[in-house]
Write a protein that holds these residues in place. Structure first.
Motif, short mmCIF file in Angstrom:
data_model
loop_
_atom_site.label_atom_id
_atom_site.label_comp_id
_atom_site.label_asym_id
_atom_site.label_seq_id
_atom_site.Cartn_x
_atom_site.Cartn_y
_atom_site.Cartn_z
N ASP A 6 0.83 -1.20 0.00
CA ASP A 6 0.00 0.00 0.00
C ASP A 6 0.87 1.26 0.00
O ASP A 6 0.60 2.21 -0.74
CB ASP A 6 -0.92 -0.02 1.22
N THR A 7 1.93 1.24 0.81
CA THR A 7 2.84 2.40 0.86
C THR A 7 3.52 2.60 -0.49
O THR A 7 3.66 3.74 -0.97
CB THR A 7 3.90 2.19 1.95
N ALA A 8 3.94 1.49 -1.11
CA ALA A 8 4.62 1.60 -2.41
C ALA A 8 3.69 2.19 -3.46
O ALA A 8 4.10 3.05 -4.26
CB ALA A 8 5.11 0.22 -2.85
N TRP A 9 2.43 1.78 -3.46
CA TRP A 9 1.48 2.30 -4.45
C TRP A 9 1.20 3.78 -4.20
O TRP A 9 1.12 4.57 -5.15
CB TRP A 9 0.20 1.49 -4.43
N LYS A 10 1.04 4.16 -2.93
CA LYS A 10 0.81 5.57 -2.61
C LYS A 10 2.01 6.43 -3.02
O LYS A 10 1.85 7.53 -3.55
CB LYS A 10 0.52 5.75 -1.12
N ASP A 11 3.21 5.92 -2.76
CA ASP A 11 4.42 6.65 -3.15
C ASP A 11 4.50 6.77 -4.68
O ASP A 11 4.90 7.82 -5.21
CB ASP A 11 5.67 5.94 -2.62
N ALA A 12 4.16 5.69 -5.38
CA ALA A 12 4.21 5.71 -6.85
C ALA A 12 3.22 6.71 -7.43
O ALA A 12 3.56 7.47 -8.34
CB ALA A 12 3.94 4.30 -7.39
N THR A 13 2.00 6.72 -6.92
CA THR A 13 1.00 7.68 -7.42
C THR A 13 1.38 9.10 -7.07
O THR A 13 1.10 10.04 -7.83
CB THR A 13 -0.40 7.35 -6.86
N GLY A 14 2.05 9.28 -5.91
CA GLY A 14 2.53 10.61 -5.56
C GLY A 14 3.59 11.10 -6.52
O GLY A 14 3.57 12.26 -6.97
N LEU A 15 4.52 10.22 -6.87
CA LEU A 15 5.55 10.57 -7.85
C LEU A 15 4.93 10.89 -9.20
O LEU A 15 5.34 11.83 -9.89
CB LEU A 15 6.55 9.42 -8.01
N LEU A 16 3.91 10.11 -9.57
CA LEU A 16 3.25 10.32 -10.86
C LEU A 16 2.55 11.68 -10.91
O LEU A 16 2.67 12.41 -11.90
CB LEU A 16 2.24 9.20 -11.11
N SER A 17 1.83 12.02 -9.84
CA SER A 17 1.10 13.29 -9.84
C SER A 17 2.04 14.49 -9.82
O SER A 17 1.77 15.51 -10.47
CB SER A 17 0.15 13.34 -8.64
N ARG A 18 3.16 14.38 -9.11
CA ARG A 18 4.10 15.52 -9.01
C ARG A 18 4.91 15.72 -10.28
O ARG A 18 5.36 16.82 -10.57
CB ARG A 18 5.05 15.31 -7.82
N ALA A 24 5.31 12.66 -19.00
CA ALA A 24 4.51 12.48 -20.22
C ALA A 24 5.29 12.94 -21.45
O ALA A 24 5.24 12.28 -22.50
CB ALA A 24 3.20 13.25 -20.10
N VAL A 25 6.01 14.05 -21.33
CA VAL A 25 6.79 14.55 -22.46
C VAL A 25 7.90 13.58 -22.83
O VAL A 25 8.08 13.22 -24.00
CB VAL A 25 7.38 15.94 -22.14
N ILE A 26 8.65 13.11 -21.82
CA ILE A 26 9.76 12.18 -22.08
C ILE A 26 9.23 10.87 -22.64
O ILE A 26 9.78 10.30 -23.59
CB ILE A 26 10.58 11.95 -20.80
N PHE A 30 10.33 9.33 -26.21
CA PHE A 30 11.17 8.14 -26.20
C PHE A 30 10.41 6.83 -26.39
O PHE A 30 11.02 5.80 -26.72
CB PHE A 30 11.98 8.06 -24.90
N PHE A 31 9.09 6.84 -26.16
CA PHE A 31 8.33 5.60 -26.23
C PHE A 31 7.14 5.66 -27.19
O PHE A 31 7.02 4.80 -28.06
CB PHE A 31 7.85 5.19 -24.82
N PHE A 32 6.28 6.67 -27.03
CA PHE A 32 5.09 6.73 -27.88
C PHE A 32 5.45 6.89 -29.36
O PHE A 32 5.02 6.10 -30.21
CB PHE A 32 4.18 7.87 -27.45
N LEU A 33 6.24 7.90 -29.69
CA LEU A 33 6.57 8.17 -31.09
C LEU A 33 7.35 7.02 -31.74
O LEU A 33 6.99 6.59 -32.85
CB LEU A 33 7.34 9.49 -31.21
#
Length: 274
Positions: A6-18, A24-26, A30-33
Motif C-alpha cells: 500500500d505504501t509503495a502504491w501511494k508513493d508511486a501515485t505521488g511521484l506520478l502526480s508531481r 509524459a513529455v519524455i 522516447f516511447f510513444f513516437l
C-alpha cells in the motif's frame, strides 16, 4: 519491517502526480513516437499481430523470427533510445539533487550502456536456467519430467526477474554504472521481500493487461469504422499510448519500490534473510 504494498502504491501515485507533465513529455518522445512509428512503418508488425490472432505457436514464432531477423538493427536502436528514456525518467523523479530535464536526459544517455549490459546479463542468466531445467526433462524423454521442468523454470524465472528488477533504479538513481554490481545491489535490496514484491508486480501486471485490452478493443473498433487505413493508424496510436503509459507507471513504481527497500535496508532490522 517488511515491504508494504500500500505504501509503495501511494508513493508511486505521488511521484506520478508531481512529475506527470515532464514524464509524459519524455515518454512521448522516447516511447510513444518510436513505438507508433515502427508499427506504421513496418508492415511485418501487422503480420505479427495477425499471426498472434491465429493462436498457432508455429505461425507466431515464424512471424517473430522474420520480424527480428529483418529489422534487428531497428530494434537495437529502439532498445538504446528507450533505455535512455527509462533511465532519464528514473533520474528525474528520484535524484536527490532534483535534476533538470536536461541533466536527467544526460544521466540516461550516460547510463544506458550499463543498463543494456545488465539486461543482457540478466537475459543470459534466465536463458541458461530455463535451458538447464527444461532441457533435463526433455533429455530423459519423459513427458511428465519435461512438463515439471517447464513449471519449475517458470517459477525460477519469475523469482530471478523479481530479484533483479531494481537494477535500473540502482543505475539511474544511485549512479552505479557497473552492471554486475547493479544486479548484485538489486538482489540485496529485495532480500526478505521477494514474495511481497512479486505479488505487487503481479497485481499491477494483471490490472494493466485488463485495462490495455479494454482500451485496445474500444478504440480499435472506433478507428475500424473509418476503414482499413484508419484502423492501422488507430492501432499504432493506441499501442504507442498503452506502451508509453505502462512505462510511466513502471518508472514511478520502480522508484517507489527502490526508495522503500533502500530505507528498510538501512534500518537495524532490514537485513532479514529470505
Amino acid at each position: 519491517m517488511k515491504f508494504d504494498l500500500d505504501t509503495a502504491w501511494k508513493d508511486a501515485t505521488g511521484l506520478l502526480s508531481r512529475n506527470f507533465g515532464l514524464l509524459a513529455v519524455i515518454a512521448g518522445v522516447f516511447f510513444f513516437l518510436p513505438y507508433a512509428g515502427i508499427t506504421l512503418a513496418l508492415p511485418e508488425v501487422s503480420q505479427l499481430q495477425n499471426a498472434q490472432a491465429t493462436g498457432n505457436p508455429e505461425v507466431m514464432m515464424a512471424a517473430v523470427t522474420d520480424l527480428y531477423v529483418g529489422y534487428w538493427w531497428v530494434f537495437l536502436i529502439l532498445a538504446v533510445v528507450q533505455g535512455a528514456g527509462l533511465l532519464a525518467m528514473l533520474a528525474l523523479v528520484r535524484r536527490r539533487a532534483n535534476p533538470t530535464v536536461g541533466e536527467a536526459l544526460t544521466t540516461g544517455a550516460r547510463s544506458v550502456p550499463s543498463y543494456i549490459a545488465a539486461q543482457l546479463m540478466q537475459s543470459a542468466l534466465i536463458v541458461i536456467v530455463a535451458m538447464l531445467l527444461v532441457g533435463f526433462g526433455a533429455v530423459t524423454g519423459l513427458q511428465m519430467l519435461a512438463a515439471l521442468g517447464g513449471v519449475i523454470a517458470f517459477v525460477v524465472i519469475c523469482y530471478l526477474v523479481t530479484k533483479l528488477s531494481l537494477a535500473a533504479p540502482v543505475i539511474a538513481i544511485e549512479g552505479e554504472l557497473n552492471p554486475l554490481r547493479a544486479l548484485q545491489r538489486s538482489w540485496s535490496l529485495t532480500r526478505g521481500n521477494s514474495m511481497r514484491l512479486f505479488a505487487f508486480y503481479l497485481l499491477l501486471l494483471i490490472a494493466f493487461i485488463v485495462l490495455s485490452a479494454v482500451l485496445s478493443l474500444v478504440f480499435g473498433l472506433g478507428f475500424a469504422l473509418f476503414g482499413e487505413q484508419a484502423a492501422l493508424l488507430g492501432e499504432a496510436v493506441v499501442s504507442g499510448f498503452v506502451n508509453a503509459t505502462m512505462i510511466v507507471i513502471m518508472v514511478c513504481v520502480l522508484a517507489a519500490v527502490h526508495t522503500q527497500l533502500n530505507r528498510l535496508a538501512s534500518e537495524p532490522d532490514g537485513a532479514v534473510e529470505a
